[in-house]
Motif scaffolding. Structure first.
Motif, PDB file in Angstrom:
ATOM      1  N   GLY A  60      -1.343   4.993   2.797  1.00 53.22           N
ATOM      2  CA  GLY A  60      -0.609   4.665   4.006  1.00 53.22           C
ATOM      3  C   GLY A  60      -1.553   4.444   5.176  1.00 53.22           C
ATOM      4  N   CYS A  88       2.791   2.772   2.980  1.00 54.71           N
ATOM      5  CA  CYS A  88       2.097   2.838   1.693  1.00 54.71           C
ATOM      6  C   CYS A  88       2.794   2.054   0.583  1.00 54.71           C
ATOM      7  CB  CYS A  88       1.872   4.287   1.263  1.00 54.71           C
ATOM      8  SG  CYS A  88       3.378   5.246   1.054  1.00 54.71           S
ATOM      9  N   CYS A 125      -1.380  10.465   4.120  1.00 51.83           N
ATOM     10  CA  CYS A 125      -1.229   9.580   2.957  1.00 51.83           C
ATOM     11  C   CYS A 125      -2.385   8.583   3.026  1.00 51.83           C
ATOM     12  CB  CYS A 125       0.126   8.878   3.031  1.00 51.83           C
ATOM     13  SG  CYS A 125       0.356   7.560   1.828  1.00 51.83           S
ATOM     14  N   CYS A 176       1.936   8.971  -0.689  1.00 51.70           N
ATOM     15  CA  CYS A 176       3.092   9.873  -0.559  1.00 51.70           C
ATOM     16  C   CYS A 176       4.340   9.306  -1.198  1.00 51.70           C
ATOM     17  CB  CYS A 176       3.342  10.206   0.907  1.00 51.70           C
ATOM     18  SG  CYS A 176       4.097   8.867   1.861  1.00 51.70           S
ATOM     19  N   GLY A 177       4.365   8.016  -1.482  1.00 54.76           N
ATOM     20  CA  GLY A 177       5.541   7.422  -2.119  1.00 54.76           C
ATOM     21  C   GLY A 177       6.618   6.994  -1.141  1.00 54.76           C
ATOM     22  N   GLY A 178       6.330   7.032   0.160  1.00 52.70           N
ATOM     23  CA  GLY A 178       7.286   6.546   1.144  1.00 52.70           C
ATOM     24  C   GLY A 178       7.793   7.612   2.104  1.00 52.70           C
ATOM     25  N   ASP A 237       7.267   7.292   5.739  1.00 55.10           N
ATOM     26  CA  ASP A 237       6.038   6.495   5.762  1.00 55.10           C
ATOM     27  C   ASP A 237       6.335   5.063   5.309  1.00 55.10           C
ATOM     28  OD1 ASP A 237       3.583   5.338   5.548  1.00 55.10           O
ATOM     29  OD2 ASP A 237       2.714   6.850   4.218  1.00 55.10           O
TER      30      ASP A 237
HETATM   31 ZN   LIG Z   1       2.589   7.155   2.132  1.00 53.98          ZN
END
Ligand SMILES: [Zn+2]
Length: 332
Positions: free
Chosen positions: A305, A199, A302, A172-174, A196
């Motif tokens: 994640g 990840c 994710c 998800c990129g955070g 998140d």
């Molecule tokens: Zn993530």
């Protein structure tokens, strides 16, 4: 997996299906119908005594049947316990070397996705390709994934009395994405997006790609007057993802990020979360530089994640509760 914002809710046929002479109906593993091929092209599935069948150069599970389609094609559909189907889905999504809790979380989400797709409006519930969930058949199976499926047997995510509409993507990129912002769908409380922290070590947590500027001009020049001299990201959604890319030529065109990604390809634009789009004219051949976060659409689970969250000791139940807040997990 390609996401759909709206699903038809329906009832799966609850008939007992004999496969290889053995009744495989299991109340904890309801049956689903999987479209293996829309057009059999005259090929007949070869059923083996062990409950598998061969078709299209692969081995599959379940009870195959051919179904005549309105356009005259013959489709091949197999009716199968959802967990036997998942055995060929989970290993394609989460590497079997990942922690068991991450594999179990993937199994719960993939099981919920498949069961939420059950419908009386088609001859099948899910397609065997990435338009729903990719199913690799028997050859894709792995003991670690099968163990995770069995450990999470019967467990699905519920919301409002029915299966939750769940999604997953690689990284998800955070911050997971808001489904309503990404797909203009009905807002669902458990798909608003969560921060998140897990990840960050993923390989595509941050990425950068370049394409020749002339390729971008070829893709978008008709909307900017044939040139491309400047760019900007516009209209961030509540998770921080810009919704548009403004491209400046002799006129300005604002391209929705999903269209921008489609035009340049998923191999270049790795996710829907763009951090920067700029023109690099320092090289002999000018380039468009695209930077972003994550891989995939970012909605729901994710996967990277989940992998690192599991490494901290989290259970599958904790992982799915984190990514789908407000849903409940059945006990199986
Ligand atoms: Zn993530």
């Amino acid at each position: 997996m390609i996401a759909r914002a709206l699903f038809l809710k329906g009832l799966g046929a609850a008939a007992t299906i004999a496969t290889g002479g053995i009744d495989v109906w299991d109340p904890l593993s309801p049956q689903i119908r999987v479209l293996v091929a829309y057009d059999t092209r005259g090929e007949t599935p070869q059923v083996a005594a062990d409950g598998t069948f061969s078709f299209g150069g692969k081995r599959w599970r379940g009870a195959p049947s051919t179904v005549g389609m309105p356009d005259g094609k013959m489709a091949l559909v197999t009716t199968i316990d959802v967990d036997l189907y998942l055995q060929g889905v989970v290993p394609l999504e989460s590497p079997p070397t990942w922690p068991a809790a991450a594999l179990q979380a993937q199994a719960i989400v993939a099981r919920t996705f498949a069961l939420a797709r059950r419908t009386l409006s088609r001859a099948w519930d899910v397609r065997a390709d990435e338009s729903d969930q990719r199913w690799g058949g028997v050859e894709a199976e792995h003991p670690a994934a099968t163990a995770a499926i069995q450990a999470s047997r019967g467990r699905t995510l519920l919301y409002g009395g029915g299966p939750a509409q769940v999604f997953y993507s690689s990284c998800c990129g955070g911050h997971t994405a808001d489904s309503a912002a990404v797909w203009n769908g009905v807002p669902l409380p458990y798909l608003h997006g969560v921060d998140d922290p897990y990840c960050a070590p993923a390989p595509e947590y941050r990425w950068s790609r370049t394409v020749p500027l002339e390729r971008a001009v070829a893709a978008f020049g008709s909307r900017t007057g044939g040139t491309l001299t400047g760019t900007a990201l516009t209209d961030p959604d509540p998770t921080g993802r810009p919704r548009g890319v403004a491209l400046l030529g002799t006129t300005v065109a604002t391209i929705p990020v999903a269209d921008f990604r489609r035009a340049l390809g998923n191999d270049v634009v790795r996710s829907l979360w763009l951090r920067a789009v700029r023109i690099d004219a320092t090289q002999a051949a000018p380039r468009l530089v695209i930077e972003g976060s994550g891989r995939g659409h970012g909605v729901g689970l994710c996967q990277w994640g989940a992998r690192f969250f599991a490494s901290t000791g989290a259970s599958a139940a904790e992982i799915v509760a984190f990514y789908f807040p407000g849903t409940s997990l059945t006990n199986g």
